[in-house]
Write an enzyme that holds these catalytic residues in place. Sequence first.
Site, PDB file in Angstrom:
ATOM      1  N   HIS A   1      -6.731 -13.848  -6.533  1.00 23.58           N
ATOM      2  CA  HIS A   1      -7.514 -12.779  -5.893  1.00 23.58           C
ATOM      3  C   HIS A   1      -8.894 -12.787  -6.548  1.00 23.58           C
ATOM      4  O   HIS A   1      -9.083 -13.430  -7.583  1.00 23.58           O
ATOM      5  CB  HIS A   1      -6.765 -11.455  -6.116  1.00 23.58           C
TER       6      HIS A   1
ATOM      7  N   LYS B   1       0.871  -1.189   0.000  1.00 24.16           N
ATOM      8  CA  LYS B   1       0.000   0.000   0.000  1.00 24.16           C
ATOM      9  C   LYS B   1       0.895   1.222   0.000  1.00 24.16           C
ATOM     10  O   LYS B   1       1.972   1.168   0.588  1.00 24.16           O
ATOM     11  CB  LYS B   1      -0.908   0.011   1.236  1.00 24.16           C
TER      12      LYS B   1
ATOM     13  N   GLY C   1      -2.697  -5.346   4.725  1.00 20.23           N
ATOM     14  CA  GLY C   1      -2.104  -4.215   4.005  1.00 20.23           C
ATOM     15  C   GLY C   1      -2.000  -3.053   4.974  1.00 20.23           C
ATOM     16  O   GLY C   1      -0.942  -2.796   5.563  1.00 20.23           O
TER      17      GLY C   1
HETATM   18  C1  RUB Z   1      -6.811  -5.768   1.621  1.00 20.71           C
HETATM   19  C2  RUB Z   1      -6.746  -5.891   0.135  1.00 20.71           C
HETATM   20  C3  RUB Z   1      -7.430  -7.005  -0.612  1.00 20.71           C
HETATM   21  C4  RUB Z   1      -8.688  -7.471  -0.005  1.00 20.71           C
HETATM   22  C5  RUB Z   1      -9.471  -8.478  -0.839  1.00 20.71           C
HETATM   23  O1  RUB Z   1      -6.117  -4.621   2.111  1.00 20.71           O
HETATM   24  O2  RUB Z   1      -6.091  -5.126  -0.512  1.00 20.71           O
HETATM   25  O3  RUB Z   1      -7.674  -6.634  -1.937  1.00 20.71           O
HETATM   26  O4  RUB Z   1      -8.326  -8.108   1.120  1.00 20.71           O
HETATM   27  O5  RUB Z   1     -10.534  -8.989  -0.097  1.00 20.71           O
HETATM   28  P1  RUB Z   1      -6.155  -4.221   3.682  1.00 20.71           P
HETATM   29  P2  RUB Z   1     -10.948 -10.512  -0.139  1.00 20.71           P
HETATM   30  O6  RUB Z   1      -5.408  -5.278   4.432  1.00 20.71           O
HETATM   31  O7  RUB Z   1      -5.484  -2.871   3.776  1.00 20.71           O
HETATM   32  O8  RUB Z   1      -7.603  -4.154   4.076  1.00 20.71           O
HETATM   33  O9  RUB Z   1      -9.735 -11.263   0.294  1.00 20.71           O
HETATM   34  O10 RUB Z   1     -12.066 -10.593   0.842  1.00 20.71           O
HETATM   35  O11 RUB Z   1     -11.340 -10.796  -1.542  1.00 20.71           O
HETATM   36 MG    MG Z   2      -6.494  -5.359  -2.535  1.00 21.45          MG
END
Ligand code: RUB
Ligand code: MG
Length: 399
Positions: free
Chosen positions: A255, A138, A349
């Site tokens: 993802h 991030k 993140g």
């Molecule tokens: C989390 C992040 C991911 C999400 C996806 O960032 O960037 O894209 O977790 O969600 P942070 P999922 O840790 O700053 O919230 O895993 O539920 O699809």
């Molecule tokens: Mg993300």
Amino acid sequence: MEDVTATYYFRPRADTTPEAAAQAIVEEETTGTWTDITTTTEYVRRLDGEVLSLEASGKGFVTRVRYPAEIFEAGNIPQYLSVVAGNLFGLARLEAVRLIDVDFPESLVPFRGPKFGMEGVRRLIGTTERPHVGTIIKPKVGLNPKDTAGVAYHAAVGGVDLIKDDETLTDQTFCRLDERLSAVMERLDEAKEQTGRQVLYAVNISARADEIVERAEHAIDLGANMVMIDVITCGFTALQALAEAQSVRVPIHVHRTMHAAITRNPEHGIAMRPIARIVRMLGGDQLHTGTVSGKMSHDVDELRGDNAALTEPYFGLKPTFPVASGGLHPGKVAAELTNLGTNIVLQAGGGIHGHPDGTEAGARAMRQAVDAFMEGVSADEYAKDHYELKRALERWGNR
Ligand code: RUB
Ligand code: MG
């Protein structure tokens, strides 16, 4: 079971009985349509679907239906989805309908599944039991390659096992993939010299379907040790092409951005479980399934079942490593592990890069929270002599 069974939740329109609604699903997805037709022959009838069970559930009903295996073209996932998750979602006689789960017989699972899977990824890192800790770099976009690599280096030195790009970062001009990947791998080598630990970097190769394998091969040539694909936006067959390419000899981190448009509504859409099953069949080594608490949290029972679909025995396919991500921080680690078990990747993140003392301290705090859990000690107790964890708990609390 020789055939396919699918489980749906639905709420029928006021003028439709639950029996007629369930029947409408199997007819639309097998041999029927909205009216009787003159073109049906006797031999077609063997492909009729069947309602196996129907019971009241919440505001609606749950039905289990059988689709003859012969309707499916073995190995063709788009075709499977057009049956089990196709036109039925638009049927006007249903106010709402959600595919909860699907079971395929062995004949329809001619896939090799993950090349590495959970055990393979664990082997690369050298773990057997403890959960893995990952981070998403991030800010999700904006950093140049050098600064991206700097963040990766600090996370690696702090103790994460996995670093990944965020979903919106691919190959934009401010951070070209080639330059970023080379810079990150170089800094991860430097971290390895210091710590003796190899860290994985899942570079986001999501792109046009006909370019994805090429991008992955190029990334591997440049030293990538993992690739990431967004499976809903790129499509299931893009994942399949990637996983089945002989040249892609690194684990695939899957993802699922955009999934919540499909999975979130408890009454309408597709639950995560069928998607998880398909991703495992197609060869995803890691898959996001969600968190117990956090910015995008899920129903715990559903989530447990989704992770089980990734890890339980399934026609000899390797287990896929479930990833819990979204709003996690050290104070949330114990709850995630208590509910989901330790065969999981916990990703943070903001919960790492938002640590008051920076990324390296943030990574240490996450690892300390995991170590505390593994030693059966509460985070508060462990924080007494683990400064980074103490600082994280002060910032975000312990829940
Ligand atoms: C989390 C992040 C991911 C999400 C996806 O960032 O960037 O894209 O977790 O969600 P942070 P999922 O840790 O700053 O919230 O895993 O539920 O699809
Ligand atoms: Mg993300």
